[in-house]
Design an enzyme around this catalytic site. Structure first.
Site, PDB file in Angstrom:
ATOM      1  N   HIS A   1       0.826  -1.217   0.000  1.00  0.00           N
ATOM      2  CA  HIS A   1       0.000   0.000   0.000  1.00  0.00           C
ATOM      3  C   HIS A   1       0.856   1.261   0.000  1.00  0.00           C
ATOM      4  O   HIS A   1       0.837   2.070   0.919  1.00  0.00           O
ATOM      5  CB  HIS A   1      -0.959  -0.016   1.204  1.00  0.00           C
ATOM      6  CG  HIS A   1      -2.119  -0.918   0.999  1.00  0.00           C
ATOM      7  ND1 HIS A   1      -2.251  -2.137   1.644  1.00  0.00           N
ATOM      8  CD2 HIS A   1      -3.197  -0.809   0.183  1.00  0.00           C
ATOM      9  CE1 HIS A   1      -3.363  -2.730   1.253  1.00  0.00           C
ATOM     10  NE2 HIS A   1      -3.957  -1.952   0.368  1.00  0.00           N
TER      11      HIS A   1
ATOM     12  N   HIS B   1       1.349   1.428  -5.761  1.00  0.00           N
ATOM     13  CA  HIS B   1      -0.045   0.972  -5.806  1.00  0.00           C
ATOM     14  C   HIS B   1      -0.954   2.130  -6.230  1.00  0.00           C
ATOM     15  O   HIS B   1      -1.783   1.990  -7.129  1.00  0.00           O
ATOM     16  CB  HIS B   1      -0.465   0.436  -4.434  1.00  0.00           C
ATOM     17  CG  HIS B   1      -1.931   0.173  -4.299  1.00  0.00           C
ATOM     18  ND1 HIS B   1      -2.606  -0.749  -5.072  1.00  0.00           N
ATOM     19  CD2 HIS B   1      -2.866   0.735  -3.468  1.00  0.00           C
ATOM     20  CE1 HIS B   1      -3.889  -0.751  -4.727  1.00  0.00           C
ATOM     21  NE2 HIS B   1      -4.074   0.155  -3.766  1.00  0.00           N
TER      22      HIS B   1
ATOM     23  N   HIS C   1      -6.608   7.388  -2.804  1.00  0.00           N
ATOM     24  CA  HIS C   1      -7.520   6.497  -2.077  1.00  0.00           C
ATOM     25  C   HIS C   1      -6.891   5.718  -0.919  1.00  0.00           C
ATOM     26  O   HIS C   1      -7.598   5.217  -0.046  1.00  0.00           O
ATOM     27  CB  HIS C   1      -8.199   5.514  -3.042  1.00  0.00           C
ATOM     28  CG  HIS C   1      -7.370   4.303  -3.335  1.00  0.00           C
ATOM     29  ND1 HIS C   1      -6.319   4.331  -4.229  1.00  0.00           N
ATOM     30  CD2 HIS C   1      -7.414   3.057  -2.827  1.00  0.00           C
ATOM     31  CE1 HIS C   1      -5.763   3.125  -4.264  1.00  0.00           C
ATOM     32  NE2 HIS C   1      -6.407   2.335  -3.423  1.00  0.00           N
ATOM     33  N   ASP C   2      -5.536   5.591  -0.888  1.00  0.00           N
ATOM     34  CA  ASP C   2      -4.868   4.853   0.204  1.00  0.00           C
ATOM     35  C   ASP C   2      -3.830   5.701   0.917  1.00  0.00           C
ATOM     36  O   ASP C   2      -2.910   5.176   1.553  1.00  0.00           O
ATOM     37  CB  ASP C   2      -4.185   3.594  -0.355  1.00  0.00           C
ATOM     38  CG  ASP C   2      -5.121   2.381  -0.394  1.00  0.00           C
ATOM     39  OD1 ASP C   2      -4.925   1.513  -1.267  1.00  0.00           O
ATOM     40  OD2 ASP C   2      -6.048   2.315   0.450  1.00  0.00           O
TER      41      ASP C   2
ATOM     42  N   ASP D   1      -8.713  -0.642  -8.018  1.00  0.00           N
ATOM     43  CA  ASP D   1      -7.952  -1.050  -6.830  1.00  0.00           C
ATOM     44  C   ASP D   1      -7.389  -2.466  -7.012  1.00  0.00           C
ATOM     45  O   ASP D   1      -6.333  -2.790  -6.476  1.00  0.00           O
ATOM     46  CB  ASP D   1      -8.863  -0.994  -5.602  1.00  0.00           C
ATOM     47  CG  ASP D   1      -8.088  -0.687  -4.316  1.00  0.00           C
ATOM     48  OD1 ASP D   1      -8.733  -0.418  -3.292  1.00  0.00           O
ATOM     49  OD2 ASP D   1      -6.845  -0.713  -4.336  1.00  0.00           O
TER      50      ASP D   1
HETATM   51  C1  LIG Z   1      -4.321 -10.014  -4.918  1.00  0.00           C
HETATM   52  C2  LIG Z   1      -5.091  -9.674  -3.663  1.00  0.00           C
HETATM   53  N1  LIG Z   1      -5.308 -10.631  -2.779  1.00  0.00           N
HETATM   54  C3  LIG Z   1      -5.987 -10.384  -1.630  1.00  0.00           C
HETATM   55  C4  LIG Z   1      -6.219 -11.434  -0.712  1.00  0.00           C
HETATM   56  C5  LIG Z   1      -6.907 -11.190   0.460  1.00  0.00           C
HETATM   57  C6  LIG Z   1      -7.372  -9.899   0.722  1.00  0.00           C
HETATM   58  C7  LIG Z   1      -8.111  -9.604   1.999  1.00  0.00           C
HETATM   59  O1  LIG Z   1      -8.338  -8.454   2.335  1.00  0.00           O
HETATM   60  N2  LIG Z   1      -8.503 -10.684   2.690  1.00  0.00           N
HETATM   61  C8  LIG Z   1      -9.189 -10.529   3.968  1.00  0.00           C
HETATM   62  C9  LIG Z   1     -10.686 -10.687   3.830  1.00  0.00           C
HETATM   63  C10 LIG Z   1     -11.102 -11.652   2.769  1.00  0.00           C
HETATM   64  C11 LIG Z   1     -11.267 -11.039   5.183  1.00  0.00           C
HETATM   65  C12 LIG Z   1      -7.153  -8.840  -0.156  1.00  0.00           C
HETATM   66  C13 LIG Z   1      -6.468  -9.069  -1.341  1.00  0.00           C
HETATM   67  N3  LIG Z   1      -6.235  -8.064  -2.275  1.00  0.00           N
HETATM   68  C14 LIG Z   1      -6.556  -6.733  -2.373  1.00  0.00           C
HETATM   69  C15 LIG Z   1      -7.307  -5.890  -1.447  1.00  0.00           C
HETATM   70  C16 LIG Z   1      -8.614  -5.502  -1.791  1.00  0.00           C
HETATM   71  C17 LIG Z   1      -9.331  -4.660  -0.926  1.00  0.00           C
HETATM   72  O2  LIG Z   1     -10.634  -4.255  -1.151  1.00  0.00           O
HETATM   73  C18 LIG Z   1     -11.275  -4.159  -2.440  1.00  0.00           C
HETATM   74  C19 LIG Z   1     -10.412  -3.387  -3.425  1.00  0.00           C
HETATM   75  C20 LIG Z   1     -12.570  -3.408  -2.205  1.00  0.00           C
HETATM   76  C21 LIG Z   1     -11.583  -5.550  -2.985  1.00  0.00           C
HETATM   77  C22 LIG Z   1      -8.773  -4.194   0.240  1.00  0.00           C
HETATM   78  C23 LIG Z   1      -7.456  -4.553   0.566  1.00  0.00           C
HETATM   79  C24 LIG Z   1      -6.728  -5.377  -0.299  1.00  0.00           C
HETATM   80 CL1  LIG Z   1      -5.091  -5.827   0.108  1.00  0.00          CL
HETATM   81  N4  LIG Z   1      -6.060  -6.255  -3.508  1.00  0.00           N
HETATM   82  N5  LIG Z   1      -5.450  -7.239  -4.177  1.00  0.00           N
HETATM   83  C25 LIG Z   1      -5.563  -8.366  -3.422  1.00  0.00           C
HETATM   84 MG   LIG Z   2      -7.518   0.891   0.781  1.00  0.00          MG
HETATM   85 ZN   LIG Z   3      -5.873   0.414  -2.681  1.00  0.00          ZN
END
Ligand SMILES: Cc1nc2ccc(C(=O)NCC(C)C)cc2n2c(-c3cc(OC(C)(C)C)ccc3Cl)nnc12
Ligand SMILES: [Mg+2]
Ligand SMILES: [Zn+2]
Length: 344
Positions: A81, A85, A121-122, A234
């Site tokens: 983050h 990003h 946004h972050d 995102d």
């Molecule tokens: C490749 C990739 N794997 C991820 C694997 C797990 C998680 C996670 O949060 N798991 C915990 C939950 C399920 C309890 C997030 C992941 N992730 C994100 C991400 C997306 C976000 O929110 C939006 C954008 C609204 C979807 C917010 C923060 C993040 Cl880091 N971006 N890329 C990823």
């Molecule tokens: Mg965020």
């Molecule tokens: Zn983000």
């Protein structure tokens, strides 16, 4: 204090051509993480110019330069983050604005706010998540836990602080009324980046896109579309070539596992996806891409079948690559090491 050298360089440098930043810069196949870090601020200014936002809103060059440099300065340096990003998210937003003709779906102020919100946004992300902020009783949770989306409210508040800085307000030529509308739109967009919020509204988004009844005069429809597109930006690293997707997953798990280590040192049991001793990364990625990421781009494909098909296809390729790694690990063909998962 914004580094003056930065502004000098940014405002006087001969504007680079699009292809100088990275190949196919204005196409969905381009990889913004291939843009040199030293070119990213110039590339952001190029995006504002290329979308005619600089002209349309009479943004002074130095104002735009100060705003971009302060936004960049607002990011810390956790593994994922960080500014890279933010830049890649803003770049995908630029691609949507340009390739999906969003001027036909959003109001001019929504169109403009979407790019600014993506960049910010972050801001000031600590490499934590909302459940850690709340459970650790952090200063941010003290400020925002009663409303929820603790980190996202902080990112929004930091964005307003930048806009309030002397000579940094890219919205300075808007009327009072327009400026207040823009802040509301930016707040909604940044709050939409809370995973919990996305999970709440994704049924409404799918209903709207499946009945092919997006109504540009319907404010709720435009709001849902902005939430969908912001989430798509995102997550956009997942729609790029496999090497980029795999490298980003490595950064995400570096950040997640450091947080898990921190929770353990505080005597707390981290979630499995945050625990380096328990996480099955290929499996977690197959689940995340199937359940959270792929549906986002499938929803977009329903509105823009020609332009977004390439995004869905690439996500499917990346999912199948994670399945192949998972299979090799299950067959004990290879050792379960970072090398196997992230390198070869
Ligand atoms: C490749 C990739 N794997 C991820 C694997 C797990 C998680 C996670 O949060 N798991 C915990 C939950 C399920 C309890 C997030 C992941 N992730 C994100 C991400 C997306 C976000 O929110 C939006 C954008 C609204 C979807 C917010 C923060 C993040 Cl880091 N971006 N890329 C990823
Ligand atoms: Mg965020
Ligand atoms: Zn983000």
């Amino acid at each position: 204090h914004v580094p003056d050298r930065g502004i000098e360089e940014l405002t006087s440098a001969p504007t680079k051509r699009m292809e100088d930043f990275c190949p196919n810069f204005d196409s969905f196949v381009s990889v913004p993480r291939h843009v040199a870090d030293s070119d990213t601020c110039q590339a952001v200014m190029f995006m504002f110019d290329d979308l005619s936002l600089t002209k349309q809103y009479r943004i002074h060059r130095t104002t735009l330069a100060r705003f971009v440099l302060l936004a960049r300065k607002g990011y810390r340096d956790p593994p994922y983050h960080n500014w890279s990003h933010a830049f890649s998210v803003a770049h995908f937003t630029y691609l949507c604005l340009k390739n999906l003709r969003l001027e036909n779906y959003l109001t001019p102020l929504e169109y403009f706010s979407f790019l600014v919100a993506s960049l910010c946004h972050d801001i000031d992300h600590r490499g934590t998540n909302n459940s850690f902020e709340n459970s650790s009783g952090s200063a941010l949770s003290g400020l925002y836990s009663s409303e929820g989306s603790v980190l996202e409210r902080h990112h929004f508040s930091q964005t307003v602080c930048i806009l309030n800085r002397e000579g940094c307000n890219v919205f300075e030529n808007l009327s009072e009324k327009e400026y207040s509308a823009v802040l509301d739109i930016i707040r909604d967009i940044i709050l939409a980046t809370d995973l919990a919020h996305h999970l709440k509204i994704r049924k409404d988004i799918e209903a709207m896109v499946s009945q092919k009844k997006f109504d540009v005069h319907n404010q709720q429809h435009r709001y849902l579309l902005l939430c969908l597109l912001m989430t798509a930006s995102d997550l956009s690293d997942q729609t790029k070539v496999w090497k980029n997707t795999r490298q980003v997953a490595k950064l995400i798990y570096q950040e997640f596992f450091s947080l898990g280590d921190k929770e353990k040192s505080l005597g707390k049991q981290p979630a499995e996806g945050m625990d380096r001793d328990k996480a099955d990364i290929p499996q977690l990625q197959v689940n995340f891409l199937n359940i959270i990421a792929a549906p986002v781009y499938k929803a977009m494909e329903q509105i823009w079948p020609n332009e977004c098909g390439v995004l869905c296809k690439q996500i499917e390729r990346n999912i199948s690559n994670w399945k192949t790694i998972r299979q090799k690990l299950e067959n004990k063909e290879v050792e379960k090491t970072d090398r196997t998962i992230f390198e070869e």
